[in-house]
Design a protein around this motif. Sequence first.
Motif, mmCIF file in Angstrom:
data_model
loop_
_atom_site.group_PDB
_atom_site.id
_atom_site.type_symbol
_atom_site.label_atom_id
_atom_site.label_comp_id
_atom_site.label_asym_id
_atom_site.label_seq_id
_atom_site.Cartn_x
_atom_site.Cartn_y
_atom_site.Cartn_z
ATOM 1 N N GLU A 92 0.951 -1.308 0.152
ATOM 2 C CA GLU A 92 0.125 -0.087 -0.173
ATOM 3 C C GLU A 92 0.989 1.385 0.131
ATOM 4 N N LYS A 93 2.044 0.978 0.376
ATOM 5 C CA LYS A 93 2.961 2.344 0.646
ATOM 6 C C LYS A 93 4.209 1.755 0.201
ATOM 7 N N LEU A 94 4.899 2.714 -0.708
ATOM 8 C CA LEU A 94 6.368 2.177 -1.351
ATOM 9 C C LEU A 94 7.067 3.820 -1.309
ATOM 10 N N ASP A 95 7.903 3.721 -0.256
ATOM 11 C CA ASP A 95 8.855 4.782 -0.256
ATOM 12 C C ASP A 95 10.129 5.065 -0.869
ATOM 13 N N LEU A 96 10.418 5.569 -1.999
ATOM 14 C CA LEU A 96 11.606 5.532 -2.568
ATOM 15 C C LEU A 96 12.485 6.777 -2.526
ATOM 16 N N LEU A 112 0.903 -3.913 -8.506
ATOM 17 C CA LEU A 112 0.687 -3.254 -7.252
ATOM 18 C C LEU A 112 -0.465 -2.658 -7.257
ATOM 19 N N PRO A 113 -1.476 -3.567 -7.153
ATOM 20 C CA PRO A 113 -2.937 -3.108 -7.312
ATOM 21 C C PRO A 113 -3.369 -2.466 -6.037
ATOM 22 N N ALA A 114 -2.914 -2.721 -5.000
ATOM 23 C CA ALA A 114 -3.096 -1.992 -3.760
ATOM 24 C C ALA A 114 -2.401 -0.687 -3.114
ATOM 25 N N LEU A 115 -1.592 -0.396 -4.138
ATOM 26 C CA LEU A 115 -0.755 0.661 -3.918
ATOM 27 C C LEU A 115 -1.319 2.010 -3.843
ATOM 28 N N LYS A 116 -1.287 2.721 -2.592
ATOM 29 C CA LYS A 116 -1.861 3.794 -2.380
ATOM 30 C C LYS A 116 -0.930 5.262 -2.312
ATOM 31 N N ARG A 117 0.014 4.955 -1.946
ATOM 32 C CA ARG A 117 0.907 5.848 -1.697
ATOM 33 C C ARG A 117 2.639 5.658 -2.319
ATOM 34 N N ILE A 132 4.546 4.417 -16.921
ATOM 35 C CA ILE A 132 5.176 4.177 -15.633
ATOM 36 C C ILE A 132 3.964 4.019 -14.649
ATOM 37 N N PHE A 133 3.046 4.475 -14.633
ATOM 38 C CA PHE A 133 2.068 4.616 -13.542
ATOM 39 C C PHE A 133 0.847 3.400 -13.971
ATOM 40 N N LYS A 134 0.901 2.906 -15.131
ATOM 41 C CA LYS A 134 -0.037 1.775 -15.573
ATOM 42 C C LYS A 134 -0.298 0.915 -14.381
ATOM 43 N N GLY A 135 -1.504 0.587 -14.013
ATOM 44 C CA GLY A 135 -1.872 -0.337 -13.096
ATOM 45 C C GLY A 135 -2.171 0.155 -11.816
ATOM 46 N N LEU A 136 -1.802 1.197 -11.675
ATOM 47 C CA LEU A 136 -1.942 1.905 -10.231
ATOM 48 C C LEU A 136 -3.074 2.554 -10.054
ATOM 49 N N THR A 137 -4.335 1.612 -9.964
ATOM 50 C CA THR A 137 -5.594 2.254 -9.945
ATOM 51 C C THR A 137 -6.015 2.730 -8.658
ATOM 52 N N ASN A 138 -5.364 2.368 -7.304
ATOM 53 C CA ASN A 138 -5.812 2.796 -6.097
ATOM 54 C C ASN A 138 -4.860 4.096 -5.659
ATOM 55 N N LEU A 139 -3.822 4.485 -6.413
ATOM 56 C CA LEU A 139 -2.740 5.371 -5.993
ATOM 57 C C LEU A 139 -3.619 6.897 -5.802
ATOM 58 N N ILE A 140 -3.320 7.298 -4.454
ATOM 59 C CA ILE A 140 -3.843 8.443 -4.071
ATOM 60 C C ILE A 140 -2.979 9.689 -3.779
ATOM 61 N N ARG A 141 -1.582 9.165 -3.604
ATOM 62 C CA ARG A 141 -0.672 10.239 -3.250
ATOM 63 C C ARG A 141 0.538 10.083 -3.687
ATOM 64 N N LEU A 142 1.111 10.664 -4.619
ATOM 65 C CA LEU A 142 2.342 10.576 -5.393
ATOM 66 C C LEU A 142 3.272 11.872 -5.015
#
Length: 142
Positions: A92-96, A112-117, A132-142
Amino acid sequence: MKVDVLRLFVILLLGGGCGGSPVSSDCKSYDERSKSGGKSLPSDQKVVCSNMELHQVLPPDSFPNRTVILILNNNKIQELRNGSFFGLSTLEKLDLRSNMISRIEPGAFLGLPALKRLDLSNNSIGCLNVDIFKGLTNLIRL
């Protein structure tokens, strides 16, 4: 051929093996409580691999299956390749942040279907492709 052998050597050197546990003993794994009601599955994990001098993302199978938070900040990662995180379906969260990322291949975040942040701040990214962001349907914060 030499590059592939060298890359495999580096992965094995960093990894010390394979399996579902963190590749490096420097990575810390914690039980993570969900914000929804304060309950979580006992296997939800937060994995922290900060300040490890990593030059590339560790293979996805290096992390526990139920990793929901992955912190890879303050390393020396330079690029994200297609499928870098494939298989971390509960993430749900990936910090790079604070790496040296200058190139992100299309499909780097596939699986990463559950990734939100997603935090990519303080890197050297010059150009982004929409794929690059294909498939990140739940992303709410970039």
